[in-house]
Scaffold this active site. Structure first.
Site, short mmCIF file in Angstrom:
data_model
loop_
_atom_site.label_atom_id
_atom_site.label_comp_id
_atom_site.label_asym_id
_atom_site.label_seq_id
_atom_site.Cartn_x
_atom_site.Cartn_y
_atom_site.Cartn_z
N ARG A 99 -1.57 -0.52 -8.81
CA ARG A 99 -2.61 -0.15 -8.49
C ARG A 99 -2.39 1.37 -8.48
O ARG A 99 -1.80 2.05 -7.71
CB ARG A 99 -3.08 -0.34 -7.21
CG ARG A 99 -4.32 0.13 -6.61
CD ARG A 99 -4.60 0.09 -5.04
NE ARG A 99 -4.54 -1.67 -4.46
CZ ARG A 99 -4.29 -2.03 -3.47
NH1 ARG A 99 -3.88 -1.12 -2.75
NH2 ARG A 99 -4.47 -3.46 -3.11
N ASP A 148 0.67 -1.19 -0.05
CA ASP A 148 0.07 0.05 0.15
C ASP A 148 0.85 1.36 0.07
O ASP A 148 1.96 1.22 0.52
CB ASP A 148 -0.82 0.01 1.36
CG ASP A 148 -2.39 -0.51 0.91
OD1 ASP A 148 -2.85 -0.44 -0.09
OD2 ASP A 148 -2.70 -1.33 1.88
#
Length: 306
Positions: A182, A132
């Protein structure tokens, strides 16, 4: 302005206590968070996969301050991956990991070691890990750890945030064969020197970055709930002749479930970012900041206090 207020509230221990004690907070949290335990995560994962969706599971806990806390987070991921493997839920379910939860802020080497252990467990379970993104001060460290992990675990995913001015260049670096990236807008309060401030500028950056990823040789993962950007993503996939298994959409658990179902019915891979764990407060505040329309829903819970 509202977004700034919400992000400021995410750092207030007083408001955190108020939110945690509001009688309807549990119902609000349940909308965005799968639960507090691995069993809760498995239950929700089963439901989502049964509905034809993919999942990325995030164990909440980024405020790690000690090696013992970092080890606890690592062990929770190892337990989760073992359970996913036993339940034959992979590769539909993968895990997302915040390096700060593994000790990045005080010991990068420790964070890398813990992340490597999670990647080993994910490989054994037949799935992947995505690192992340957090605030801009961690970006260089995170990308450095990503590079090291990809030597042995090339499918390790990256997350890039379109509101950072550097991200278009980072996309060019990472749009390589097999590279999972992402792309999201970004959810932290950042200074103008490093991040675009207006919604329009962030959206323009998102589209520029998406074009770079779609035209490259990697695997783009579009993380957005914005209807206009989703439509642009569908158009860009057609323009660059991307087959449905050559990219994916990602949406948050509890946000636009009807759109998740629509995209899946159209044949797209749709991955639902699904957090679980007790440390949900900061996560919830960022979700509200991203989509202020959710504030009214949440405010009803606070008004019911007492």
């Amino acid at each position: 302005m509202l977004r700034s207020v919400i992000l400021a509230a995410s750092r207030s221990s007083r408001i955190e206590r108020l939110v945690e004690t509001a009688p309807l907070t549990r119902d609000v949290v349940r909308r965005f968070v799968a639960g507090s335990t691995v069993d809760d995560a498995l239950r929700v994962t089963t439901e989502l996969v049964t509905d034809g969706l993919s999942v990325s599971l995030d164990y909440l806990g980024e405020d790690t301050e000690t090696p013992e806390q970092a080890t606890t987070t690592r062990d929770e991921y190892l337990r989760l991956l073992s359970a996913l493997r036993a339940g034959e839920m992979t590769p539909a379910a993968e895990v997302s990991v915040k390096l700060s939860a593994l000790g990045q802020r005080f010991d990068e080497k420790l964070a890398l070691e813990h992340a490597r252990a999670i990647c080993v467990a994910a490989t054994e379970a037949g799935t992947t890990v995505t690192l992340d993104a957090e605030d801009h001060t961690t970006t260089d460290s995170t990308l450095d750890i990503l590079t090291k992990l990809r030597i042995d675990f090339p499918t390790t995913g990256a997350v890039l945030q379109a509101y950072l001015r550097r991200t278009e260049a980072d996309c060019r670096e990472l749009a390589t064969t097999g590279s999972r990236v992402r792309l999201c807008k970004g959810a932290y309060k950042e200074p103008e020197s490093v991040a675009f401030q207006s919604n329009l500028d962030v959206d323009k950056s998102f589209v520029r970055c998406l074009n770079v990823l779609m035209s490259g040789d990697g695997y783009p993962m579009m993380a957005t709930h914005d209807p206009r950007l989703i439509a642009i993503g569908e158009d860009r996939a057609r323009w660059f002749d991307r087959a449905p298994d050559e990219f994916e959409f990602q949406l948050l658990y509890g946000v636009r479930p009807d759109e998740q179902a629509r995209l899946a019915a159209e044949g797209y891979t749709v991955r639902v970012y699904t957090p679980f764990g007790d440390q949900w407060y900061a996560y919830l505040m960022r979700r509200l900041a991203e989509r202020p329309a959710n504030v009214a829903f949440f405010a009803r819970a606070l008004r019911s206090k007492g």
